[in-house]
Design an enzyme around this catalytic site. Structure first.
Site, mmCIF file in Angstrom:
data_model
loop_
_atom_site.group_PDB
_atom_site.id
_atom_site.type_symbol
_atom_site.label_atom_id
_atom_site.label_comp_id
_atom_site.label_asym_id
_atom_site.label_seq_id
_atom_site.Cartn_x
_atom_site.Cartn_y
_atom_site.Cartn_z
ATOM 1 N N GLY A 50 0.852 -1.180 0.000
ATOM 2 C CA GLY A 50 0.000 0.000 0.000
ATOM 3 C C GLY A 50 0.881 1.220 0.000
ATOM 4 C CD GLU A 51 2.740 5.727 -0.132
ATOM 5 O OE1 GLU A 51 2.879 5.317 -1.302
ATOM 6 O OE2 GLU A 51 3.718 6.041 0.581
ATOM 7 C CB SER A 52 5.199 2.943 4.051
ATOM 8 O OG SER A 52 5.953 3.798 3.221
ATOM 9 C CB CYS A 82 5.262 -3.698 -1.208
ATOM 10 S SG CYS A 82 5.797 -2.438 -2.377
ATOM 11 N NE ARG A 111 7.634 5.962 0.755
ATOM 12 C CZ ARG A 111 7.522 7.144 0.219
ATOM 13 N NH1 ARG A 111 8.512 8.010 0.226
ATOM 14 N NH2 ARG A 111 6.385 7.492 -0.337
ATOM 15 C CB ILE A 139 3.457 -2.025 -7.291
ATOM 16 C CG1 ILE A 139 2.874 -3.209 -8.085
ATOM 17 C CG2 ILE A 139 2.692 -0.738 -7.597
ATOM 18 C CD1 ILE A 139 1.512 -3.689 -7.595
ATOM 19 N NE ARG A 140 5.084 5.198 -6.281
ATOM 20 C CZ ARG A 140 4.569 5.589 -5.119
ATOM 21 N NH1 ARG A 140 3.460 5.072 -4.658
ATOM 22 N NH2 ARG A 140 5.169 6.508 -4.408
ATOM 23 C CG HIS A 180 2.676 -6.371 -4.175
ATOM 24 N ND1 HIS A 180 1.970 -5.805 -3.138
ATOM 25 C CD2 HIS A 180 3.423 -5.379 -4.696
ATOM 26 C CE1 HIS A 180 2.273 -4.524 -3.043
ATOM 27 N NE2 HIS A 180 3.153 -4.242 -3.981
ATOM 28 C CD GLU A 182 0.405 -8.665 -1.606
ATOM 29 O OE1 GLU A 182 1.428 -9.381 -1.551
ATOM 30 O OE2 GLU A 182 0.454 -7.414 -1.545
HETATM 31 N N1 GLN Z 1 5.964 3.042 -2.479
HETATM 32 C C1 GLN Z 1 5.083 2.574 -1.459
HETATM 33 C C2 GLN Z 1 5.472 3.113 -0.087
HETATM 34 O O1 GLN Z 1 6.314 3.903 0.037
HETATM 35 C C3 GLN Z 1 5.037 1.066 -1.420
HETATM 36 C C4 GLN Z 1 4.345 0.546 -2.641
HETATM 37 C C5 GLN Z 1 3.618 -0.748 -2.456
HETATM 38 O O2 GLN Z 1 3.364 -1.207 -1.336
HETATM 39 N N2 GLN Z 1 3.239 -1.326 -3.552
HETATM 40 O O3 GLN Z 1 4.923 2.739 0.901
#
Ligand code: GLN
Length: 200
Positions: A50-52, A82, A111, A139-140, A180, A182
């Site tokens: 997700g997005e930390s 991630c 990150r 993904i990123r 990922h 999952e």
């Molecule tokens: N770039 C996201 C972050 O900084 C992580 C991306 C992801 O979980 N797919 O949290």
């Protein structure tokens, strides 16, 4: 520990549903964790992708940050994917100002490490102990910049500019992947975690 194990998925942000599905398929008692009472029911925990930068803020506002950090410190098996890897890292590079992590893994994580050109990519990578490679979706994604001596490497990028970069690790009851597992229907990494939970 209960049988089957009770594994919570941190659910204030991220790809929660995907983890719940894989864990349920593996016969685990899997449920969402948004409050301390739900955390208290957990034998183990998954921190999703997700997005930390959002996760740590929400964990603070929902009074989950300290309870999570202390359960992890006390040895609760935890698997981060991630953004979840970022949350589990003791040290963070390229976080936003003031970004906090729960910590637990003696690693420095960078990150969004793979850069803009390769924001998202996938590929087959070898995973420690598996007979065939896993199809990994990034993904990123972060990577593990450095790790303490207790940390075991489970997977690295096999080729290209990022060849050799560490993308899966384990330290005792804690494990994390940059990608990922999952997503994509291969349950082996979750099974690896569930076995770790059962042995703990
Ligand atoms: N770039 C996201 C972050 O900084 C992580 C991306 C992801 O979980 N797919 O949290």
């Amino acid at each position: 520990m209960s049988t089957p194990p009770s594994i919570g998925v941190f659910a204030l942000q991220g790809d929660v549903r995907e983890h719940l599905r894989v864990l349920t398929d593996l016969g685990v008692d899997a449920f969402t964790v948004r409050r301390p009472e739900e955390l208290a029911r957990c034998d183990a925990l998954v921190l999703p992708g997700g997005e930390s930068t959002t996760m740590y803020k929400l964990a603070r506002s929902f009074d989950l940050f300290e309870p999570l950090a202390s359960r992890i410190k006390a040895g609760m098996p935890t698997f981060g994917t991630c953004a979840g890897m970022i949350m589990l890292a003791d040290r963070l590079e390229d976080g936003i100002a003031g970004q906090e992590t729960l910590g637990g893994l003696d690693i420095t994580v960078r990150r969004n490490a793979f850069g803009r050109q390769v924001d998202s990519f996938e590929g087959d990578i070898a995973f420690d102990g598996f007979e065939s490679p896993v199809h990994a979706i990034f993904i990123r994604a972060p990577w593990v910049e450095s790790a303490g001596s207790e940390v075991e490497t489970l997977a690295t990028i096999p080729s290209g500019e990022a060849a050799g970069r560490v993308v899966a690790v384990r330290q005792g009851n804690l494990m994390a992947t940059s990608f990922h597992p999952e997503v994509g229907g291969d349950n082996r990494i979750h099974r690896y975690f569930v076995e770790l939970v059962q042995k703990s």
